[in-house]
Design a protein around this motif. Structure first.
Motif, PDB file in Angstrom:
ATOM      1  N   UNK A 139       0.820  -1.198   0.000  1.00 31.61           N
ATOM      2  CA  UNK A 139       0.000   0.000   0.000  1.00 31.61           C
ATOM      3  C   UNK A 139       0.861   1.258   0.000  1.00 31.61           C
ATOM      4  N   UNK A 140       2.005   1.211   0.719  1.00 38.06           N
ATOM      5  CA  UNK A 140       2.916   2.355   0.745  1.00 38.06           C
ATOM      6  C   UNK A 140       3.510   2.606  -0.651  1.00 38.06           C
ATOM      7  N   UNK A 141       3.901   1.520  -1.352  1.00 32.15           N
ATOM      8  CA  UNK A 141       4.438   1.674  -2.708  1.00 32.15           C
ATOM      9  C   UNK A 141       3.389   2.229  -3.660  1.00 32.15           C
ATOM     10  N   UNK A 193       3.155   6.005  -3.014  1.00 32.48           N
ATOM     11  CA  UNK A 193       4.330   6.737  -3.460  1.00 32.48           C
ATOM     12  C   UNK A 193       4.635   6.547  -4.942  1.00 32.48           C
ATOM     13  N   UNK A 194       3.837   5.835  -5.698  1.00 35.97           N
ATOM     14  CA  UNK A 194       4.113   5.552  -7.104  1.00 35.97           C
ATOM     15  C   UNK A 194       3.966   6.802  -7.949  1.00 35.97           C
ATOM     16  N   UNK A 231       0.455   7.649 -10.163  1.00 33.95           N
ATOM     17  CA  UNK A 231      -0.819   8.143  -9.631  1.00 33.95           C
ATOM     18  C   UNK A 231      -1.392   9.242 -10.526  1.00 33.95           C
ATOM     19  N   UNK A 232      -0.509  10.119 -11.040  1.00 34.76           N
ATOM     20  CA  UNK A 232      -0.945  11.200 -11.936  1.00 34.76           C
ATOM     21  C   UNK A 232      -0.672  10.859 -13.390  1.00 34.76           C
ATOM     22  N   UNK A 233      -0.703   9.599 -13.763  1.00 26.98           N
ATOM     23  CA  UNK A 233      -0.354   9.155 -15.115  1.00 26.98           C
ATOM     24  C   UNK A 233      -1.434   9.575 -16.100  1.00 26.98           C
ATOM     25  N   UNK A 234      -1.043  10.222 -17.163  1.00 25.26           N
ATOM     26  CA  UNK A 234      -1.988  10.628 -18.195  1.00 25.26           C
ATOM     27  C   UNK A 234      -1.668   9.991 -19.527  1.00 25.26           C
TER      28      UNK A 234
END
Length: 604
Positions: free
Chosen positions: A454-456, A459-460, A463-466
């Motif tokens: 869950x931490x990874x 922090x990935x 998350x804001x991948x477009x």
């Protein structure tokens, strides 16, 4: 040459080359060693057998390929000493002190105290040689290592004995002269003269006339153990045996040849076999390897009829090899069929199972009362082949009396190791604590792994991948440049004109040149047109696209069709990956998804 089939033209050229070589117009053929082959040697000598796998003329198979090693006159040096030690050495003979043998192989007289303890009279080391003879004759040569000088001692000793014997003989004759008088003297002189005339032959060697009379006699020996007969007597039958021609007096029965005394056919074919004393000489002819040879001949004929290139007389080795393989396959199939039948229906001749063996009735009488107690006789319980009620290593229960989570153990201490010692109730409590601790550790580990995952995820960077899109230059940019379809068409037409011009000038298509004077500022539309016109030789769907009416320059890479589409209204890029689909299907899907938007489809 080999068994390769050649055409008629090759055969004709080969014959012409052979004739030229025989006439001296062409150089002779060379074998594997570079030696010339006489062109007048017949083909059946230059052509090697099929099993040597030779594809060119050679005479290697005609030479003696078994290299015989020549063994020289080498043998052991008898009595040669190589080293004389002054003190005892470790590992030497305890009796004489020599290093070349041990105590049990020592040939010297056993000493009261060996050289190991006295350290005196150390024997010299013998010369030990290892001579390996390769040839068969050299290994069995009785005279190998024989020295004629050794036999000279035997000759000298014989000559000395002969001189002594003659001297004794002469003394006896002189003694007889003194005792017998003149008559004996004359007889001795006559004997000496006769001895000189006969070549000085001794009296002991001479034989009497009675013995010499038997030399000219030739005795006829018949069926002797010393080696056959000396006369012309042939194989005489025993007089108690019935002659072959008397077994059946019918004139139309088997033919009897009186010269060779043979009757090949059976004289009594209708008589039972157990009552016959003679079944004909052909019975012997059909014995031995005749049946095997007949089976081999029949197999070769049947194989040739079924299309196999095999002939018993032309290639007997191949025929025998194929027949051997056929017999092996047949035996394997028969064994497999027998095994399948036995597995399916069982084997009545095999040993009965133990369950049925226990039900076999016996003559032992045992009488029971209503309560099941033995009243008369003795009850015998069937014993297991395994040891029962055997407690080892201080255990109070047998192995397998406790089971937990797929593991067997002891019920007294809950030990799961078979050769462990019993720990009693303390071991049982320790096993329970260990299982509880292991379960707690596993739960804690699972919780820790879930927390790290869950931490990874939090922090990935995705998350804001477009969406990552490669622009026309092959680099990743946030917003690619807009591509005008009309400019792309003009760029394509420009490329077509350049190709036609190049083909008309020198007949070759010119590839893209980055150093061209007009290509300093390449636009996105020109780069897109170049990608669309680029040839892909490794494209597996190139032919399929040609059949669908598409341009040959478009296709797929690595078995994956990539369809990229720029929507003019939204200014976004969409990629759709669909493995192993034709170009027509991809275009159809894109047109259905974006029917309302003005889209441009690019395939690569």
């Amino acid at each position: 040459m080999g068994t390769r089939h050649i055409s008629g033209d090759e055969y004709r050229r080969q014959k012409e080359l052979d004739e030229a070589r025989k006439a001296g117009l062409a150089p002779a053929a060379l074998d594997e060693d570079g030696k010339e082959i006489n062109p007048h040697i017949p083909d059946y000598m230059t052509n090697a057998p099929w099993y040597l796998n030779k594809d060119q003329p050679t005479l290697t198979h005609q030479r003696n390929w078994k290299e015989k090693s020549q063994d020289g006159p080498q043998w052991y040096d008898r009595g040669v000493k190589v080293f004389q030690a002054t003190k005892y050495r470790k590992g030497a003979c305890e009796n004489c002190g020599s290093m070349t043998h041990k105590l049990k192989d020592c040939l010297e007289r056993p000493r009261q105290k060996g050289a190991k303890w006295t350290n005196k009279n150390i024997a010299a080391d013998e010369k030990v040689e290892d001579i390996n003879l390769a040839s068969w004759d050299a290994k069995r040569d009785r005279w190998n290592g024989f020295d004629s000088k050794d036999y000279a001692k035997v000759v000298d000793r014989y000559e000395q004995l002969e001189a002594i014997r003659k001297e004794v003989k002469q003394k006896e004759q002189v003694q007889k002269v003194y005792e017998g008088g003149e008559e004996d003297d004359l007889r001795v002189k006559d004997d000496e003269a006769a001895g000189k005339e006969d070549g000085d032959i001794d009296d002991d060697v001479k034989i009497t006339e009675e013995e010499a009379a038997g030399f000219g006699e030739v005795k006829k020996r018949v069926r002797t153990t010393a080696g056959g007969s000396t006369g012309s007597v042939r194989n005489l039958r025993i007089r108690e045996d019935t002659a072959k021609y008397l077994l059946n007096l019918d004139v139309n029965s088997a033919h009897y040849d009186p010269k060779s005394r043979s009757m090949r056919e059976d004289p009594n074919p209708d008589k039972p076999m157990n009552e016959k004393i003679f079944v004909g000489d052909n019975f012997v002819r059909r014995g031995g390897d005749y049946s095997a040879w007949q089976s081999l001949q029949l197999h070769s004929m049947e194989a040739f009829d079924k299309g196999q290139d095999i002939h018993m007389q032309a290639n007997p080795s191949l025929a025998e090899m194929l027949y051997k393989q056929y017999k092996e396959k047949k035996d394997n199939m028969q064994k497999k069929a027998a095994t399948e039948i036995e597995d399916k229906y069982g084997n009545a001749a095999g040993q009965a199972p133990e369950d049925l063996s226990a039900l076999v009735g016996t003559e032992r009488y045992v009488e029971y009362d209503r309560m099941g107690h033995v009243v008369k006789g003795q009850e015998v319980k069937a014993k297991s082949r395994y040891e029962e009620d055997v407690y080892v290593n201080n255990h109070t229960c047998v192995w397998g009396s406790w089971w937990r989570d797929g593991t067997w153990g002891y019920a007294c201490c809950h030990q799961s190791v078979k050769n462990s010692y019993c720990t009693g109730k303390a071991g049982e409590a320790a096993a329970a604590d260990t299982a509880a601790q292991m379960l707690a550790n596993m739960e804690a580990k699972a919780a820790q792994n879930a927390e790290e995952l869950e931490q990874r995820r939090r922090e990935s960077k995705l998350n804001d991948y477009k969406g990552y899109v490669a622009d026309v230059w092959g680099t990743e940019t946030a917003e690619p440049e807009a591509i005008d379809p009309q400019k792309v068409k003009e760029a394509l037409k420009k490329l077509d004109d350049e190709e036609k011009k190049a083909m008309a000038s020198d007949g070759n298509r010119r590839k893209f040149n980055s150093l061209d004077a007009n290509s300093e500022n390449v636009t996105a539309e020109e780069m897109e047109a170049f990608r669309m016109k680029r040839q892909r030789a490794d494209d597996p769907l190139a032919k399929a696209m040609e059949g669908d009416g598409m341009q040959q320059g478009t296709g797929q890479t690595g078995g994956m069709i990539t369809c990229s589409m720029h929507v003019a209204s939204g200014g976004k890029w969409c990629q759709q990956l669909d493995p192993w689909l034709s170009v027509k299907h991809v275009i159809t899907q894109v047109s259905r998804l974006h029917a309302d938007d003005k889209s441009y489809v690019r395939l690569w």
